[in-house]
Write an enzyme that holds these catalytic residues in place. Structure first.
Site, PDB file in Angstrom:
ATOM      1  NE  ARG A 115     -17.620  22.489  -9.455  1.00  0.00           N
ATOM      2  CZ  ARG A 115     -18.701  23.293  -9.767  1.00  0.00           C
ATOM      3  NH1 ARG A 115     -19.722  22.626  -9.946  1.00  0.00           N
ATOM      4  NH2 ARG A 115     -18.505  24.305  -9.844  1.00  0.00           N
ATOM      5  CE  LYS A 137       1.098  10.175  -4.811  1.00  0.00           C
ATOM      6  NZ  LYS A 137       2.730  10.067  -4.759  1.00  0.00           N
ATOM      7  CD  GLU A 179       8.242   3.140  -9.716  1.00  0.00           C
ATOM      8  OE1 GLU A 179       8.220   2.920  -8.700  1.00  0.00           O
ATOM      9  OE2 GLU A 179       7.984   4.264 -10.255  1.00  0.00           O
ATOM     10  CE  LYS A 215       0.830   2.906  -6.031  1.00  0.00           C
ATOM     11  NZ  LYS A 215       1.060   3.628  -7.362  1.00  0.00           N
ATOM     12  CD  GLU A 225       2.839  10.703  -1.224  1.00  0.00           C
ATOM     13  OE1 GLU A 225       2.607  10.150  -2.120  1.00  0.00           O
ATOM     14  OE2 GLU A 225       3.738  11.877  -1.220  1.00  0.00           O
ATOM     15  NE  ARG A 229       0.061   6.688  -2.600  1.00  0.00           N
ATOM     16  CZ  ARG A 229      -0.824   7.083  -3.409  1.00  0.00           C
ATOM     17  NH1 ARG A 229      -2.233   7.002  -2.974  1.00  0.00           N
ATOM     18  NH2 ARG A 229      -1.078   6.754  -4.618  1.00  0.00           N
ATOM     19  CG  ASN A 233       7.045   9.567  -2.932  1.00  0.00           C
ATOM     20  OD1 ASN A 233       6.886   9.353  -4.096  1.00  0.00           O
ATOM     21  ND2 ASN A 233       6.258  10.040  -1.725  1.00  0.00           N
ATOM     22  CG  HIS A 236       9.873   7.916  -6.721  1.00  0.00           C
ATOM     23  ND1 HIS A 236      10.338   6.648  -6.730  1.00  0.00           N
ATOM     24  CD2 HIS A 236       9.088   7.889  -7.819  1.00  0.00           C
ATOM     25  CE1 HIS A 236       9.570   6.009  -7.476  1.00  0.00           C
ATOM     26  NE2 HIS A 236       8.823   6.748  -8.112  1.00  0.00           N
ATOM     27  CG  HIS A 240      10.070  12.394  -9.746  1.00  0.00           C
ATOM     28  ND1 HIS A 240       8.927  12.328  -8.822  1.00  0.00           N
ATOM     29  CD2 HIS A 240       9.354  11.613 -11.022  1.00  0.00           C
ATOM     30  CE1 HIS A 240       7.914  11.636  -9.340  1.00  0.00           C
ATOM     31  NE2 HIS A 240       8.262  11.113 -10.388  1.00  0.00           N
ATOM     32  CG  HIS A 255       8.868   7.117 -13.845  1.00  0.00           C
ATOM     33  ND1 HIS A 255       9.159   8.271 -12.976  1.00  0.00           N
ATOM     34  CD2 HIS A 255       8.452   6.250 -12.927  1.00  0.00           C
ATOM     35  CE1 HIS A 255       8.360   7.992 -11.841  1.00  0.00           C
ATOM     36  NE2 HIS A 255       8.236   6.661 -11.576  1.00  0.00           N
TER      37      HIS A 255
END
Ligand SMILES: NC(=O)c1ccc[n+]([C@@H]2O[C@H](COP(=O)([O-])OP(=O)(O)OC[C@H]3O[C@@H](n4cnc5c(N)ncnc54)[C@H](O)[C@@H]3O)[C@@H](O)[C@H]2O)c1
Length: 356
Positions: A115, A137, A179, A215, A225, A229, A233, A236, A240, A255
């Site tokens: 956990r 993330k 980025e 960032k 997000e 936030r 993206n 993206h 993506h 990427h």
């Protein structure tokens, strides 16, 4: 040496960060330390870390293959099994020594093992230093969809040692720059103009620190997000989808390379929606065309790319929602775009790619 406060942890950046990492770990008294590497970071970065951080003499090393294929449930399960076999308890820490693949995978494994155990990011690629190491993330690719399973769990610390870049290939440096360009485009027009100007000499450390600082401001405002936030993206949704579609094909893109294509296509969408002046779109294309060898996207892939955009995490009520530029240095989130318009954006992207 620079440091930044993030969400309950500190981001350290500079030439003495590995010494700081050693001191940090000593202060924490973990019961066991695992270092997650891929075979490249094991060869190029681990010796330096072992040399500068005596505390790692007692650490166990976990090694994965380099590349996206390691962000999988099978590899995560293998690491969980190893942790169990080694009797790793709740006071165990995982040190993610690698690029974005290692930090996404290691953060995911740590956030779920018993956990949740602590993890620390020690990024070694430019993309990971400037972007992936911060914000919490993490995740794996599942069901042929990039980052479809994951959590948002913050690391206990981030230690950026820019000298690791000395062994990184030029292709991966350019990949990380994508980025950094994005950060300028979405929140800081002055920074964008600086990095777009090839005559300006800015050190890698300054690029990284600026990008991470920008960032960090965004993720601190909106860690989960729910709102602002989403700005991160930009490029993206389409990027993506292209990255996912071309994965394991001869035209596979890194990427950042896919995000460059995504930023041109979504830049065009921003212009089409009257949010971005044509001159700014032209400048974006000129800068990216100079820096990257852009490849056309085969029209035979369009349907798969469009299908992949429907899985984007920003979508709502089955509508595709993009982040678009609202001028340079600002964004508009939750812009609804149709598949037809995305297809036109891909056709536009192909039209600006110069024949080889
Ligand atoms: N979590 C986030 O916020 C976030 C943000 C952006 C991207 N990502 C993810 O990051 C991943 C891409 O990251 P990446 O570009 O760092 O890829 P990567 O981790 O695959 O690293 C790129 C390559 O460089 C090698 N490498 C890394 N450091 C090196 C060094 N110092 N010397 C020599 N070789 C080195 C690696 O072994 C690998 O082959 C993607 O999976 C993407 O989804 C995550």
């Amino acid at each position: 040496m620079n440091s930044l406060k993030s969400i309950n942890y500190t981001i350290h950046c500079g030439s003495s960060t590995l010494l700081e990492l050693n001191a940090f770990l000593q202060s924490k008294a973990y019961s066991s330390i695992f270092i997650l590497c891929d075979s490249n970071t094991l060869e190029h970065c681990l010796p330096l870390v072992l040399n500068l951080c005596p505390i790692f003499k007692k650490a166990e090393v976990l090694e994965v293959e380099p590349g996206e294929s390691s962000k999988s449930l099978d590899i995560a399960a293998h690491i969980w099994q190893t942790l169990l076999d080694c009797k790793a308890d709740k006071k165990t820490v995982i040190i993610n020594l690698g690029g974005g693949v290692v930090s996404d995978l290691g953060g995911f494994v740590a956030s779920l093992y018993k956990r949740g155990i602590d993890f620390i990011n020690v990024p070694t690629s430019l993309l990971a230093m400037a972007d992936a190491c911060v914000g919490g993330k993490n995740g794996i690719n599942f069901g042929d969809i990039k980052n479809s399973i994951g959590t948002i769990t913050q690391p206990q610390g981030v230690f950026i040692y820019p000298d690791f870049l000395l062994t990184l290939s030029q292709r991966h440096i350019n990949n990380g720059m994508a980025e950094i360009y994005k950060m300028g485009l979405i929140v800081d027009a002055v920074f964008w103009n600086k990095i777009g100007d090839v005559k300006q000499a800015i050190s890698a450390e300054n690029y990284i620190y600026k990008s991470v600082s920008l960032k960090n401001i965004i993720v601190k405002q909106d860690p989960l997000e729910n709102g602002s936030r989403k700005a991160l993206n930009f490029g993206h949704t389409i990027g993506h989808a292209i990255e996912t579609t071309l994965l394991n094909t001869p035209n596979e893109l890194l990427h950042g390379e896919a995000i460059i294509v995504g930023m041109i296509a979504e830049g065009w969408l921003s212009w089409k929606k009257k949010l971005l002046p044509k001159a700014e779109l032209t400048k974006i294309i000129a800068i990216f065309s100079k820096k990257y060898v852009l490849q056309k996207i085969a029209e035979t892939h369009f349907d798969t790319i469009l299908a992949a955009t429907t899985h984007d995490k920003k979508n709502q009520k089955k509508e595709i929602r993009c982040v678009l530029l609202n001028g340079i240095g600002q964004v508009k989130t939750d812009c609804v775009v149709t598949s037809e318009l995305i297809k036109k954006a891909l056709i536009f992207y192909n039209s600006i790619v110069k024949p080889k």
